[in-house]
Design an enzyme around this catalytic site. Structure first.
Site, PDB file in Angstrom:
ATOM      1  N   ASP A 285      -2.477  -3.171  -0.929  1.00 38.56           N
ATOM      2  CA  ASP A 285      -3.057  -4.484  -1.223  1.00 38.56           C
ATOM      3  C   ASP A 285      -2.043  -5.320  -2.011  1.00 38.56           C
ATOM      4  O   ASP A 285      -0.876  -5.379  -1.655  1.00 38.56           O
ATOM      5  CB  ASP A 285      -4.380  -4.300  -1.965  1.00 38.56           C
ATOM      6  CG  ASP A 285      -5.181  -5.584  -2.115  1.00 38.56           C
ATOM      7  OD1 ASP A 285      -5.863  -5.972  -1.160  1.00 38.56           O
ATOM      8  OD2 ASP A 285      -5.103  -6.212  -3.190  1.00 38.56           O
ATOM      9  N   TRP A 286      -2.471  -5.962  -3.120  1.00 34.59           N
ATOM     10  CA  TRP A 286      -1.569  -6.787  -3.909  1.00 34.59           C
ATOM     11  C   TRP A 286      -0.433  -5.982  -4.513  1.00 34.59           C
ATOM     12  O   TRP A 286       0.621  -6.536  -4.857  1.00 34.59           O
ATOM     13  CB  TRP A 286      -2.337  -7.515  -5.018  1.00 34.59           C
ATOM     14  CG  TRP A 286      -2.664  -8.932  -4.658  1.00 34.59           C
ATOM     15  CD1 TRP A 286      -3.846  -9.411  -4.182  1.00 34.59           C
ATOM     16  CD2 TRP A 286      -1.779 -10.057  -4.733  1.00 34.59           C
ATOM     17  NE1 TRP A 286      -3.768 -10.758  -3.947  1.00 34.59           N
ATOM     18  CE2 TRP A 286      -2.501 -11.184  -4.285  1.00 34.59           C
ATOM     19  CE3 TRP A 286      -0.457 -10.221  -5.119  1.00 34.59           C
ATOM     20  CZ2 TRP A 286      -1.941 -12.458  -4.227  1.00 34.59           C
ATOM     21  CZ3 TRP A 286       0.102 -11.493  -5.061  1.00 34.59           C
ATOM     22  CH2 TRP A 286      -0.636 -12.594  -4.615  1.00 34.59           C
ATOM     23  N   TRP A 326     -11.900 -12.621   3.463  1.00 37.72           N
ATOM     24  CA  TRP A 326     -11.946 -12.125   2.085  1.00 37.72           C
ATOM     25  C   TRP A 326     -11.773 -13.271   1.091  1.00 37.72           C
ATOM     26  O   TRP A 326     -12.480 -13.365   0.100  1.00 37.72           O
ATOM     27  CB  TRP A 326     -10.860 -11.073   1.892  1.00 37.72           C
ATOM     28  CG  TRP A 326     -10.602 -10.705   0.461  1.00 37.72           C
ATOM     29  CD1 TRP A 326      -9.516 -11.025  -0.277  1.00 37.72           C
ATOM     30  CD2 TRP A 326     -11.460  -9.955  -0.401  1.00 37.72           C
ATOM     31  NE1 TRP A 326      -9.625 -10.528  -1.555  1.00 37.72           N
ATOM     32  CE2 TRP A 326     -10.810  -9.868  -1.652  1.00 37.72           C
ATOM     33  CE3 TRP A 326     -12.703  -9.350  -0.244  1.00 37.72           C
ATOM     34  CZ2 TRP A 326     -11.366  -9.200  -2.738  1.00 37.72           C
ATOM     35  CZ3 TRP A 326     -13.252  -8.675  -1.325  1.00 37.72           C
ATOM     36  CH2 TRP A 326     -12.599  -8.604  -2.553  1.00 37.72           C
ATOM     37  N   ASP A 412     -10.074  -0.707   7.859  1.00 36.26           N
ATOM     38  CA  ASP A 412      -9.846  -1.840   6.968  1.00 36.26           C
ATOM     39  C   ASP A 412     -10.093  -3.156   7.704  1.00 36.26           C
ATOM     40  O   ASP A 412      -9.391  -3.472   8.666  1.00 36.26           O
ATOM     41  CB  ASP A 412      -8.412  -1.796   6.447  1.00 36.26           C
ATOM     42  CG  ASP A 412      -8.107  -2.890   5.442  1.00 36.26           C
ATOM     43  OD1 ASP A 412      -9.017  -3.670   5.113  1.00 36.26           O
ATOM     44  OD2 ASP A 412      -6.955  -2.955   4.975  1.00 36.26           O
ATOM     45  N   HIS A 441      -9.922  -0.026   3.477  1.00 33.40           N
ATOM     46  CA  HIS A 441      -8.860  -0.792   2.837  1.00 33.40           C
ATOM     47  C   HIS A 441      -8.186  -0.013   1.718  1.00 33.40           C
ATOM     48  O   HIS A 441      -6.958  -0.035   1.581  1.00 33.40           O
ATOM     49  CB  HIS A 441      -9.452  -2.095   2.291  1.00 33.40           C
ATOM     50  CG  HIS A 441      -8.469  -2.973   1.604  1.00 33.40           C
ATOM     51  ND1 HIS A 441      -7.396  -3.533   2.259  1.00 33.40           N
ATOM     52  CD2 HIS A 441      -8.389  -3.395   0.312  1.00 33.40           C
ATOM     53  CE1 HIS A 441      -6.699  -4.270   1.409  1.00 33.40           C
ATOM     54  NE2 HIS A 441      -7.277  -4.197   0.221  1.00 33.40           N
TER      55      HIS A 441
END
Length: 460
Positions: A285-286, A326, A412, A441
């Site tokens: 992710d980030w 999202w 995901d 995810h």
């Protein structure tokens, strides 16, 4: 006198221990209705790991009676005895053990194990638990709450809280399932400007590899609790920071405090401060949006890449429908239920594990980062982070010489197989991806077997 009266005497002994700085556990030995010995914890004062309240009371009773056999004696203790103390009572031929509060971590009278129920032993001691359990547990709880408050005051003195930030109370992080590691903090990195950043640092500093595990939103270092033990068992080091606004790190009150450049720079400075070498970068992710821009700045520090469901947001390609959905959800529901989010996408998690993900956010005021991050994804060429991400893309295509292991969570809806396929084509020498059919995810939630695969992949 009855059991309650004798337990009250044991509580008085425990209180004396608390005043001396010891964990408040007290014990008394009774024979023929009379107290012949007392004891309280004295391990700290005597530098003696065996100096538990029960042992101290047993020693005194044996001295008084002139016999190491304590036939006909009862022992009262405020906390369920551990295996050591239980064994000593059996050796002493104690007739009955009466305890107050249960000990779910080390209790050997039924909570973790029950030594007294072993019929193969040549002496049988009767056990009664729960006598004045509420009072005994309250005494222990008050002691540890005060101890935690003292630690918190010391941490605040070392890392004072800025007026424009919030700090999640330490009590929110107590007894989280499968997260036993001690916190580390830094607040003097130039970009932090006094904000306190938390990180885990486990394993030897001279380990062969250091696994740098970067989380995304709304997760924190708790995300890697399944993978960290595997890395440590293999003799490696693990560093897992909480981005500012997440986990145990400070949380600026305003969303505007969060920018791509700010978070990237804090990670670069943390790597320098901790002098990390031979790093395997672990991202999701980030953690990937930021982390994938780091190695080009310090190529000599990085050995490998373990990449899971993330992307390089370069601003010159449209965001995926899942990522846009999202972003829209976060805008529509800025204080979404974090625990519910993890429960929905990770049905194998327990209620306590889902709640642990929400622990950093006791109130909506702590949620500036979770509100800001979805909108921070670079979505046009001039967006903050877009140019540096394009430079990173060129680095991964042409200059990266380390080993890359990719894992794709096929369930995901945000950053699935299509986005990861594009990233695979970008990273020079990327091994064929590991496809995880059940994973969503948050791939590290399926990470134990993946971590073992990584150990083999990066060590050979």
């Amino acid at each position: 006198m009855g059991d309650a009266e004798f337990m009250q005497m044991a509580l008085a002994q425990a209180d004396g221990g608390a005043k001396a700085g010891e964990v408040p556990v007290g014990a008394v030995v009774v024979k023929n209705g009379l107290v012949i010995a007392t004891g309280r914890n004295a391990s700290i004062d005597g530098n003696d790991p065996t100096a538990h309240a029960e042992i101290m009371a047993l020693r005194e009773a044996a001295r008084v009676l002139g016999n190491y056999r304590l036939d006909g004696c009862d022992l009262y203790v405020t906390l369920e005895p551990c295996a050591m103390c239980s064994g000593a009572m059996l050796h002493a031929r104690i007739g009955r053990v009466v305890y107050g509060a249960s000990d779910p971590k080390t209790g050997a009278a039924g909570s973790v194990m029950n030594l007294f129920a072993n019929t193969q032993l040549n002496h049988q001691t009767r056990v009664l638990g729960g006598v004045m359990a509420t009072e005994c547990a309250a005494q222990l709880r008050a002691f540890f709450q005060e101890k935690r408050s003292n630690i918190d005051r010391q941490r605040r003195a070392l890392h004072p809280l800025r007026d424009d930030a919030l700090r999640t109370p330490d009590i929110r992080f107590l007894d989280l399932p499968d997260y036993p590691w001690q916190p580390n903090y830094v607040s003097d990195l130039p970009t932090l400007a006094g904000l306190r950043m938390h990180y885990l640092a486990e394993g030897p500093t001279d380990a062969g590899l250091t696994y740098l595990c970067l989380h995304g939103s709304p997760a924190w270092s708790y995300l890697y609790r399944r993978m960290i033990p595997v890395f440590l068992e293999a003799g490696h080091r693990v560093v897992a920071p909480d981005l500012i606004g997440f986990g145990r790190s400070d949380k600026p009150k305003k969303e505007s405090a969060h920018t791509f450049s700010f978070h990237r720079q804090t990670l670069l400075e943390l790597i320098e401060r901790l002098e990390l070498r031979r790093v395997v970068l672990v991202v999701q992710d980030w953690g990937g949006l930021l982390g994938l821009t780091l190695p080009m700045e310090m190529t000599e520090r990085f050995h490998g890449l373990l990449v899971m469901n993330t992307l390089l947001a370069t601003g010159d390609a449209p965001l995926s429908p899942g990522l846009l959905a999202w972003r829209e959800m976060c805008a529509r529901n800025p204080v979404f239920d974090v625990a519910r989010l993890f429960a929905r996408g990770n049905p194998h998690l327990s209620t306590a594990q889902c709640a642990a993900y929400a622990a950093p956010f006791p109130e909506n005021g702590h949620r500036a980062a979770t509100r800001a991050f979805a909108a921070m994804v670079p979505d046009h060429p001039d967006a903050d982070g877009a140019a540096i991400s394009r430079q990173a893309r060129n680095f991964w295509e042409t200059r990266w010489s380390g080993k890359t292991l990719m894992a794709v969570g096929l369930q995901d809806p945000v950053m699935g197989a299509q986005q990861m396929g594009q990233l695979e084509r970008t990273i020079r020498g990327c091994a064929p991806p590991v496809m995880l059919s059940e994973s969503g995810h948050f791939v590290p939630e399926w990470g134990e077997s993946l971590a073992r695969m990584a150990i083999h992949f990066f060590d050979t």
